[in-house]
Design a protein around this motif. Sequence first.
Motif, short mmCIF file in Angstrom:
data_model
loop_
_atom_site.label_atom_id
_atom_site.label_comp_id
_atom_site.label_asym_id
_atom_site.label_seq_id
_atom_site.Cartn_x
_atom_site.Cartn_y
_atom_site.Cartn_z
N TRP A 28 -131.40 -65.32 -32.60
CA TRP A 28 -132.60 -66.09 -32.27
C TRP A 28 -133.86 -65.24 -32.28
O TRP A 28 -134.96 -65.74 -32.49
CB TRP A 28 -132.41 -66.79 -30.92
CG TRP A 28 -131.42 -67.92 -30.99
CD1 TRP A 28 -130.24 -68.03 -30.31
CD2 TRP A 28 -131.50 -69.09 -31.81
NE1 TRP A 28 -129.58 -69.19 -30.66
CE2 TRP A 28 -130.34 -69.86 -31.58
CE3 TRP A 28 -132.44 -69.56 -32.74
CZ2 TRP A 28 -130.09 -71.07 -32.23
CZ3 TRP A 28 -132.19 -70.77 -33.38
CH2 TRP A 28 -131.04 -71.51 -33.12
N VAL A 29 -133.71 -63.93 -32.04
CA VAL A 29 -134.87 -63.05 -32.20
C VAL A 29 -135.28 -62.98 -33.67
O VAL A 29 -136.47 -63.01 -34.02
CB VAL A 29 -134.57 -61.64 -31.65
CG1 VAL A 29 -135.67 -60.66 -32.04
CG2 VAL A 29 -134.43 -61.69 -30.13
N ALA A 30 -134.29 -62.92 -34.57
CA ALA A 30 -134.59 -62.94 -36.01
C ALA A 30 -135.26 -64.25 -36.39
O ALA A 30 -136.21 -64.27 -37.20
CB ALA A 30 -133.31 -62.75 -36.82
N ALA A 31 -134.80 -65.36 -35.81
CA ALA A 31 -135.42 -66.66 -36.10
C ALA A 31 -136.86 -66.70 -35.61
O ALA A 31 -137.74 -67.24 -36.28
CB ALA A 31 -134.60 -67.78 -35.47
N ALA A 32 -137.11 -66.15 -34.42
CA ALA A 32 -138.44 -66.22 -33.82
C ALA A 32 -139.45 -65.33 -34.53
O ALA A 32 -140.65 -65.63 -34.53
CB ALA A 32 -138.36 -65.85 -32.34
N THR A 33 -138.99 -64.23 -35.08
CA THR A 33 -139.90 -63.27 -35.71
C THR A 33 -139.98 -63.41 -37.22
O THR A 33 -140.91 -62.89 -37.84
CB THR A 33 -139.48 -61.84 -35.38
OG1 THR A 33 -138.15 -61.62 -35.87
CG2 THR A 33 -139.50 -61.59 -33.87
N GLY A 34 -138.97 -64.08 -37.83
CA GLY A 34 -138.92 -64.13 -39.29
C GLY A 34 -138.54 -62.79 -39.90
O GLY A 34 -138.76 -62.57 -41.09
N MET A 35 -137.97 -61.91 -39.09
CA MET A 35 -137.62 -60.57 -39.56
C MET A 35 -136.18 -60.24 -39.18
O MET A 35 -135.68 -60.67 -38.14
CB MET A 35 -138.54 -59.52 -38.91
CG MET A 35 -140.00 -59.68 -39.23
SD MET A 35 -140.98 -58.41 -38.41
CE MET A 35 -142.64 -58.92 -38.85
N TYR A 36 -135.56 -59.44 -40.02
CA TYR A 36 -134.22 -58.96 -39.72
C TYR A 36 -134.27 -57.87 -38.64
O TYR A 36 -135.35 -57.30 -38.38
CB TYR A 36 -133.55 -58.44 -40.99
CG TYR A 36 -133.17 -59.53 -41.95
CD1 TYR A 36 -132.27 -60.54 -41.57
CD2 TYR A 36 -133.70 -59.59 -43.24
CE1 TYR A 36 -131.91 -61.55 -42.45
CE2 TYR A 36 -133.36 -60.60 -44.13
CZ TYR A 36 -132.45 -61.58 -43.72
OH TYR A 36 -132.12 -62.60 -44.57
N PRO A 37 -133.13 -57.58 -38.02
CA PRO A 37 -133.12 -56.63 -36.90
C PRO A 37 -133.71 -55.27 -37.22
O PRO A 37 -134.24 -54.60 -36.32
CB PRO A 37 -131.64 -56.53 -36.55
CG PRO A 37 -131.08 -57.85 -36.93
CD PRO A 37 -131.82 -58.24 -38.18
N VAL A 38 -133.61 -54.82 -38.46
CA VAL A 38 -134.14 -53.50 -38.78
C VAL A 38 -135.65 -53.46 -38.53
O VAL A 38 -136.21 -52.38 -38.29
CB VAL A 38 -133.81 -53.14 -40.23
CG1 VAL A 38 -134.59 -54.01 -41.20
CG2 VAL A 38 -134.09 -51.67 -40.50
N LYS A 39 -136.32 -54.62 -38.53
CA LYS A 39 -137.75 -54.66 -38.23
C LYS A 39 -138.05 -55.15 -36.82
O LYS A 39 -138.96 -54.64 -36.18
CB LYS A 39 -138.46 -55.59 -39.23
CG LYS A 39 -138.51 -55.05 -40.65
CD LYS A 39 -139.27 -56.02 -41.55
CE LYS A 39 -139.33 -55.50 -42.99
NZ LYS A 39 -140.01 -56.49 -43.87
N ALA A 98 -128.23 -56.48 -42.65
CA ALA A 98 -129.61 -56.68 -42.21
C ALA A 98 -130.04 -55.70 -41.13
O ALA A 98 -131.15 -55.79 -40.63
CB ALA A 98 -129.78 -58.11 -41.68
N LEU A 99 -129.17 -54.75 -40.78
CA LEU A 99 -129.48 -53.87 -39.66
C LEU A 99 -130.00 -52.51 -40.08
O LEU A 99 -130.34 -51.70 -39.23
CB LEU A 99 -128.22 -53.69 -38.79
CG LEU A 99 -127.59 -54.95 -38.24
CD1 LEU A 99 -126.52 -54.59 -37.23
CD2 LEU A 99 -128.63 -55.85 -37.60
N PHE A 100 -130.03 -52.24 -41.39
CA PHE A 100 -130.44 -50.92 -41.85
C PHE A 100 -131.54 -51.05 -42.90
O PHE A 100 -131.52 -51.97 -43.72
CB PHE A 100 -129.26 -50.16 -42.46
CG PHE A 100 -128.07 -50.06 -41.55
CD1 PHE A 100 -128.05 -49.12 -40.53
CD2 PHE A 100 -126.99 -50.91 -41.70
CE1 PHE A 100 -126.96 -49.02 -39.68
CE2 PHE A 100 -125.89 -50.82 -40.86
CZ PHE A 100 -125.89 -49.87 -39.85
N ASP A 101 -132.49 -50.11 -42.86
CA ASP A 101 -133.45 -50.07 -43.96
C ASP A 101 -132.80 -49.38 -45.16
O ASP A 101 -131.64 -48.93 -45.09
CB ASP A 101 -134.74 -49.36 -43.53
CG ASP A 101 -134.50 -47.95 -43.02
OD1 ASP A 101 -133.47 -47.35 -43.40
OD2 ASP A 101 -135.32 -47.43 -42.25
#
Length: 555
Positions: free
Chosen positions: A243-254, A107-110
């Motif tokens: 928890w950042v992914a949970a709060a944004t609904g986006m994976y780390p790459v975004k 989930a960390l790379f496009d």
Amino acid sequence: MRFLRLLTNSLVAGALGAAYLTILVLQLNPQIPLASASVWRWYLTLGLFYGIHLALLFYVSMLLRDFFSVSILSPGWISVRLLAWLSAIAAAVAATLMWLNLRGFPALFDDAAARRFTFGAAATSASAVVLFGIAVAHYSYGRRGSRVGAALLGIAMVGSLALPLAARGAGGEPPAGLPRLMLPPPAARPGSRITMLLIDGGSLEYIWPRVTSGRLANFGRLLDSGAFMDVATIRPTQPDPVWVAAATGMYPVKNGVRSAATYYARGDDRGVDLLPDHCFSHVLVRLGVVRGEPNTSAEWRARPFWSILNDYGVSTGIVRWPLTYPAQPIDGFLITDRFHQMIGSMFEFGGVGYPPEVIPSAREAFEAGPPARQPDERYEAAMSAAAATRPVRVTAIRYQGVDIAAHHALPDSDASGFGDADREAFAALDRAYAEVDQEIGATLERMSAGDLLLVVSGFGMRPVAPLRRMAARLLRDPEVSATHEDGPDGFLLAYGTPVAAGRKPRGSIVDLAPTLLYFLGLPIGRDMDGYARADLFVPSFTAERPITFIPLHGR
């Protein structure tokens, strides 16, 4: 003299291994320009640690080989015969690490970065095969000092470094995350209340047996009458990126948050945010070889759900969510995960909460009670005080007690048959779960028809691998028996009159934000990676509330 010649060959192989690891760091952090001093600083830093240890490992291995073998190694200062084998081993290990990291951080790379990483790993794998071939050919047919063999080995070694670097490209890409974009606020909408209780390290496998034995009654009420499902987490499985992914609904790459800290090589001011996995890279930080600095709220490259809800006139109260320090303005209140650092300090900390007028009452509530009061209870008290000052419609509080206790108690096990220390660890874990269970009960008493309670664990726990436990003992780290490093599933429990009871298909941690928006009747950003879990709700609710979308909610 023979031992010195063995040493020079070992040092060359160690330097080559450090170069492979430097390439891996560059692949994990494409924002680092290839033509920059950071590359050399990381090579020197990794060389001082991994390079020397690899050289020592190769040297000792050759001494052991001589001890047990009838033929004694007597290489040249730079031996083609030895370096062919050592470089092949180093390349094979590097290729394995590349594939493991590529597979471990999906989930960390496009797509483009993942494709370049894949090409680099494939090139290193092919190089390892070629180097093994040269080693076997030289062992079978070659002679020491062969110029042809030396030339082939040199070409193969240079190619094993150049090919993955070429696949990776020049680098210097912008940090992970989408560019910021602000949109005009939409009209406000009325609706029900939501309460979220977030647990670090919570596991249904631990809860189920205790519920069936009559303990954790309020968890049992949610499991009996509410909806529940396993939740896939992300890697690296650290509270901040999860928890950042949970709060944004986006994976780390975004969303731009790939780890809990930024790491710096010696003498370098350009940080990387991801260290390799499966090679004990955390030891670099533990020993001070690499400097790690905790991230802050400035790292977010996507909007959290509370910022989106505020646009629609939905007030929110957020407590102890990771990476919220320094606190940003919010309609409601925000108590950051560093609020406790202000307590007992001689200095006034800025940015530990928002708005400033809720801080005094929250601080007073946090400090009240006996000294033995647990941090989870203190943050609960601070949230209650802030909510009394500023009532909100959506609240979220994070509990760390379960995670802290679970590190010292084996999950999926029972305390019987263990010693006193183990029984105390299980007792501490039971107390941490009981604290959350008590808050669930209090929340259920406050709920009205149409309200929603969500209990979410961002990741579970599993036993520590023996090798990691051995490394911790060597470093004299605190003894732990369970970890979340391998990304075990968390869970989501939903309860309320709109909820359809029963087990649901496995979800993802990034489903949380879209599901919240859906429940409140708000559109979901098409740039979100998660899905609105409409199957959590009864048909009469979903029939009147179709899933709607907008291109994005701004960034």
